[in-house]
Design a protein around this motif. Structure first.
Motif, mmCIF file in Angstrom:
data_model
loop_
_atom_site.group_PDB
_atom_site.id
_atom_site.type_symbol
_atom_site.label_atom_id
_atom_site.label_comp_id
_atom_site.label_asym_id
_atom_site.label_seq_id
_atom_site.Cartn_x
_atom_site.Cartn_y
_atom_site.Cartn_z
ATOM 1 N N GLN A 25 0.878 4.166 -2.919
ATOM 2 C CA GLN A 25 0.769 5.607 -2.650
ATOM 3 C C GLN A 25 1.891 6.374 -3.355
ATOM 4 N N TRP A 26 3.096 5.831 -3.306
ATOM 5 C CA TRP A 26 4.210 6.466 -4.009
ATOM 6 C C TRP A 26 3.920 6.537 -5.499
ATOM 7 N N ARG A 52 1.369 9.259 -6.264
ATOM 8 C CA ARG A 52 1.990 10.583 -6.169
ATOM 9 C C ARG A 52 2.925 10.831 -7.349
ATOM 10 N N THR A 105 6.282 13.762 1.850
ATOM 11 C CA THR A 105 5.256 12.765 2.134
ATOM 12 C C THR A 105 4.044 13.335 2.852
ATOM 13 N N ASN A 133 0.819 -1.215 0.000
ATOM 14 C CA ASN A 133 0.000 0.000 0.000
ATOM 15 C C ASN A 133 0.852 1.263 0.000
ATOM 16 N N THR A 134 1.974 1.233 0.676
ATOM 17 C CA THR A 134 2.890 2.370 0.674
ATOM 18 C C THR A 134 3.435 2.608 -0.722
#
Length: 68
Positions: free
Chosen positions: A39-40, A43, A55, A35-36
């Motif tokens: 997100q990256w 973005r 962040t 999930n991280t």
């Protein structure tokens, strides 16, 4: 325990995914949360490399339309 990743690490991960490596295998090899990384990726797609530098103040939505 929360682990911070610097810009170069994030860019390396995104570059591997863009070059065709599956997110799941990149996360497994580098011991990252899927999930991280997603997100990256969001973005990066919205803000380019600048999106990987910070962040805290990025806002994005997955909604296709806004109801008023």
């Amino acid at each position: 325990m929360y682990r911070r990743h610097n810009f170069e690490e994030r860019l390396n991960v995104i570059s591997r995914i863009i070059s065709g490596e599956p997110i799941k295998s990149v996360c497994r090899v580098l011991d990252l949360d899927k999930n991280t990384v997603r997100q990256w990726m969001l973005r990066y797609q919205k803000y380019g490399e600048d999106g990987l530098r910070g962040t805290r103040s990025y806002h994005y939505t997955t909604r296709l339309f806004h109801l008023t």
